[in-house]
Write a protein that holds these residues in place. Structure first.
Motif, short mmCIF file in Angstrom:
data_model
loop_
_atom_site.label_atom_id
_atom_site.label_comp_id
_atom_site.label_asym_id
_atom_site.label_seq_id
_atom_site.Cartn_x
_atom_site.Cartn_y
_atom_site.Cartn_z
N UNK A 172 0.83 -1.20 0.00
CA UNK A 172 0.00 0.00 0.00
C UNK A 172 0.87 1.25 0.00
N UNK A 173 1.89 1.27 0.85
CA UNK A 173 2.77 2.43 0.93
C UNK A 173 3.50 2.67 -0.39
N UNK A 174 3.92 1.59 -1.05
CA UNK A 174 4.62 1.73 -2.33
C UNK A 174 3.71 2.32 -3.39
N UNK A 175 2.45 1.87 -3.42
CA UNK A 175 1.52 2.40 -4.43
C UNK A 175 1.06 3.81 -4.08
N UNK A 176 1.00 4.14 -2.82
CA UNK A 176 0.70 5.52 -2.43
C UNK A 176 1.80 6.46 -2.92
N UNK A 177 3.04 6.03 -2.78
CA UNK A 177 4.16 6.85 -3.23
C UNK A 177 4.17 6.97 -4.75
N UNK A 178 3.89 5.88 -5.44
CA UNK A 178 3.92 5.87 -6.91
C UNK A 178 2.79 6.69 -7.51
N UNK A 179 1.59 6.56 -6.94
CA UNK A 179 0.41 7.17 -7.55
C UNK A 179 0.04 8.53 -6.97
N UNK A 180 0.52 8.81 -5.75
CA UNK A 180 0.09 10.03 -5.08
C UNK A 180 -1.31 9.94 -4.48
N UNK A 181 -1.89 8.73 -4.48
CA UNK A 181 -3.22 8.50 -3.93
C UNK A 181 -3.13 7.76 -2.60
N UNK A 182 -4.13 7.95 -1.74
CA UNK A 182 -4.22 7.17 -0.52
C UNK A 182 -4.81 5.80 -0.79
N UNK A 183 -5.69 5.73 -1.80
CA UNK A 183 -6.36 4.48 -2.16
C UNK A 183 -6.78 4.53 -3.62
N UNK A 184 -7.39 3.45 -4.10
CA UNK A 184 -7.72 3.33 -5.52
C UNK A 184 -8.97 4.08 -5.92
N UNK A 185 -9.70 4.65 -4.97
CA UNK A 185 -10.92 5.40 -5.29
C UNK A 185 -10.85 6.81 -4.75
N UNK A 186 -11.32 7.76 -5.55
CA UNK A 186 -11.54 9.13 -5.13
C UNK A 186 -13.03 9.40 -5.28
N UNK A 187 -13.63 9.99 -4.27
CA UNK A 187 -15.06 10.31 -4.35
C UNK A 187 -15.28 11.72 -3.83
N UNK A 188 -16.38 12.33 -4.25
CA UNK A 188 -16.69 13.66 -3.77
C UNK A 188 -17.85 14.28 -4.51
N UNK A 189 -17.94 15.59 -4.36
CA UNK A 189 -19.01 16.39 -4.97
C UNK A 189 -18.41 17.34 -5.98
N UNK A 190 -19.11 17.53 -7.10
CA UNK A 190 -18.63 18.45 -8.11
C UNK A 190 -19.78 18.98 -8.94
N UNK A 191 -19.44 19.77 -9.95
CA UNK A 191 -20.45 20.32 -10.85
C UNK A 191 -20.12 19.95 -12.29
#
Length: 272
Positions: free
Chosen positions: A86-105
């Motif tokens: 997990x730490x290696x992929x966080x460093x490589x991708x800049x993400x905490x996990x494989x999904x980003x969610x939120x609100x937008x327009x």
């Protein structure tokens, strides 16, 4: 906007090798064309945050639960421990996990949005991905907003989490069912690749299912299927065009038109 991140198989110069047609194409031309090959129209894979910039109105995205990280319930270890992977992929991708969610327009209309990224453990669905997708679906139901989920997952259920990963298929599917029963509009966008547990659950349950051209879509990959059934598969098997022809998709939309098409569908179909 810089889309390409450094990869071992991606040259850093002025030219890029297309994964589909194998032609060398001018990097600047590709970037100006929404990361689409000018020779064959192949849609390169995009980092999730860059895709959000293409789909949403400028500065409209508000991320939810950005610090949610996986635990190690099984103390899993293969070539490395699960926390190390997990730490290696966080460093490589800049993400905490494989999904980003939120609100937008999208063209001024509020939506709830989720996106999975193949750059983080191949976009595989573990407990965090399932929890985020379930939560953003519940948010959409609470606020009576349209829900758009963009899938880019080639890793299936995450083996390092075992049964906890498999449970996310049921959890996300149940959340989507409650949302749709309440009258919510769910649009699923399938990108290359959309496979495994994601495709076997929330990615295939939408009111409208869209795919990018030439996207690889299915449960198991074509090589696994061919080895299992001992038969030669059609050349475009499991590509978006094949699935549209056989009724598994509602439409194929070019990346440059995706924001307009999603906005159009929401205006037609969303009931406040």
């Amino acid at each position: 906007m810089v889309f390409f991140r450094k990869k071992k198989d991606m040259p850093n110069g002025l030219w890029i090798s297309c994964d589909w047609c194998k032609n060398l194409v001018y990097r600047k031309t590709v970037e100006e064309s929404f990361l689409v090959c000018p020779e064959c129209d192949y849609h390169f894979r995009i980092f999730s945050r860059d895709r959000l910039k293409l789909l949403l109105d400028e500065d409209s995205f508000e991320e939810y639960w950005p610090d949610m990280k996986p635990t190690n319930p099984l103390n899993f270890f293969d070539r490395m421990s699960y926390p190390e992977r997990v730490a290696a992929d966080q460093l490589k991708s800049g993400l905490k996990e494989a999904a980003i969610v939120g609100k937008g327009k999208v063209n001024g209309t509020d939506i709830m949005i989720g996106i999975t990224d193949p750059g983080f453990i191949m976009g595989s669905m573990g407990s965090v991905v399932g929890e985020k997708i379930a939560r953003i679906t519940e948010k959409a139901m609470e606020q009576k907003s349209p829900l758009v989920i963009i899938s880019g997952s080639g890793g299936g259920a995450r083996m390092q989490e075992g049964i906890f990963s498999l449970m996310q298929m049921a959890k996300t599917s149940a959340a989507i069912a409650r949302f749709q029963k309440a009258g919510g509009l769910y649009i699923s966008v399938l990108t290359d690749p959309s496979l495994g547990g994601v495709m076997a659950s929330f990615a295939s349950l939408a009111d409208i299912t869209i795919a990018e051209p030439k996207a690889l879509i299915g449960f198991a990959g074509p090589r696994v299927i061919q080895e299992t059934i001992k038969r030669t598969l059609p050349g475009n098997f499991q590509r978006a065009e094949f699935l549209l022809e056989h009724g598994f998709l509602d439409m194929i939309v070019h990346r440059k038109n995706m924001k307009h098409e999603i906005s159009r569908l929401i205006q037609y179909l969303h009931v406040n």
